[in-house]
Design a protein around this motif. Structure first.
Motif, mmCIF file in Angstrom:
data_model
loop_
_atom_site.group_PDB
_atom_site.id
_atom_site.type_symbol
_atom_site.label_atom_id
_atom_site.label_comp_id
_atom_site.label_asym_id
_atom_site.label_seq_id
_atom_site.Cartn_x
_atom_site.Cartn_y
_atom_site.Cartn_z
ATOM 1 N N GLU A 184 -6.027 -1.264 4.889
ATOM 2 C CA GLU A 184 -5.803 0.163 4.637
ATOM 3 C C GLU A 184 -4.446 0.746 4.687
ATOM 4 N N ALA A 187 -1.895 -1.546 2.470
ATOM 5 C CA ALA A 187 -2.113 -0.791 1.355
ATOM 6 C C ALA A 187 -1.008 0.816 1.110
ATOM 7 N N VAL A 191 1.361 2.245 -1.967
ATOM 8 C CA VAL A 191 1.268 2.999 -2.647
ATOM 9 C C VAL A 191 2.337 3.902 -2.186
ATOM 10 N N PRO A 196 0.299 0.889 -7.825
ATOM 11 C CA PRO A 196 -1.618 1.427 -7.974
ATOM 12 C C PRO A 196 -2.096 0.906 -6.719
ATOM 13 N N ARG A 197 -2.935 2.440 -6.420
ATOM 14 C CA ARG A 197 -4.197 1.904 -5.357
ATOM 15 C C ARG A 197 -4.682 0.384 -5.868
ATOM 16 N N PRO A 198 -5.371 0.313 -6.787
ATOM 17 C CA PRO A 198 -6.102 -0.844 -6.263
ATOM 18 C C PRO A 198 -5.890 -2.026 -6.379
ATOM 19 N N MET A 199 -4.065 -2.531 -6.805
ATOM 20 C CA MET A 199 -3.551 -3.376 -7.525
ATOM 21 C C MET A 199 -3.172 -3.954 -5.254
ATOM 22 N N TYR A 201 -4.514 -2.515 -2.519
ATOM 23 C CA TYR A 201 -5.653 -3.138 -1.788
ATOM 24 C C TYR A 201 -5.554 -4.451 -1.818
ATOM 25 N N ARG A 202 -5.667 -4.867 -3.643
ATOM 26 C CA ARG A 202 -5.998 -6.674 -3.755
ATOM 27 C C ARG A 202 -4.655 -7.953 -3.553
#
Length: 266
Positions: A184, A187, A191, A196-199, A201-202
């Protein structure tokens, strides 16, 4: 004849039942679980097709291998309920921190069964668990082998001396929360740098997954793998310098020690 029973059917028991069924270790007809509510029993029966009951004693009477998959604070209450049903032929398995083999035996008020402990972790829910196993000396070697097989249906396992269970519970059991916190934070930092947040996290999650797999599959020391990434005068060594400056290693030491200390009191 029911072979294995789970007293309590939360996340960990569900993960183990799923692994058992997927690997074909027992047919669903040989598994029984107990739940606290009718809704929970219906959910367990519907999801796995196993027998579900609200009576812990029914599980103890019907299954030879009993896994206590309730929270530590309920262990004493559950053992009081099921003790009249226990025999020397049962294998009683605790999966809670702090509840030692000796404690489990002392709280069996009737016949004392064979006793063992397992300490799985939540990645068992995706088949990537790490489970520590400890057993008293007189546990049948075939039963110990059975516990290893059960644990390997949800990841990997290792038999250890019971004196190391508190450490194993912290390093294996509690640490996924530390890893999620790291992912977290990593990520969030991505950010902050425009990802971008989804990216973010991935990228962070896959980096952790790949790093762990690389360590396990190569057998190399983590320091050696770290050195492979840290080129002289490069970017990574500057990040490591910042982590050292702000006490990452010390924070991890303190986190594990805190978990061990708390585990001994449960």
């Amino acid at each position: 004849m029911v072979k294995i029973g789970f007293i309590g059917c939360g996340n960990m028991a569900s993960a183990m039942i799923g692994g058992i069924l997927e690997k074909g270790l027992y047919p669903r007809e040989e598994i029984i679980v107990s739940n606290k509510t009718k809704e929970g029993a219906a959910r367990s029966a519907g999801k796995f097709g196993v027998k579900a009951t609200l009576d812990n004693r029914e599980v103890a009477q019907g299954a030879r291998v009993l896994i206590l998959s309730v929270k530590p604070q309920f262990y004493e209450e559950v053992l009081t309920q099921i003790s009249p049903c226990l025999t020397s032929g049962h294998l009683l398995v605790g999966i809670a921190p702090g509840k030692t083999i000796q404690w489990l035996k002392e709280h069996c008020t009737g016949q004392v069964p064979s006793v063992a402990r397992m300490m799985p972790n939540t990645p068992a829910m995706v088949g990537e668990g790490m489970t520590a196993i400890a057993a008293e000396d007189d546990v049948d070697p075939k039963d110990l082998e059975l516990l290893c097989t059960l644990a390997q249906s949800i990841g990997i396992s290792q038999v250890i001396p019971e004196r190391l269970m508190d450490a194993a519970g912290a390093v294996g059991g509690c640490s996924p929360a530390f890893v999620y916190l790291f992912i977290e934070a990593l990520a969030d930092a991505g950010v902050a740098e425009g990802m971008p947040r989804p990216m973010a996290y991935r990228f962070a999650a896959q980096a952790v997954l790949g790093s762990a797999r690389m360590l396990l599959e190569t057998g190399k020391h983590p320091g050696e793998l770290k050195d492979m990434v840290t080129s002289p005068g490069g970017t990574t060594i500057q990040g490591i310098r910042a982590l050292e400056k702000y006490g990452m290693r010390s924070a991890v030491f303190e986190a594990v020690a805190a978990c061990v200390e708390k585990g001994k009191t449960l």
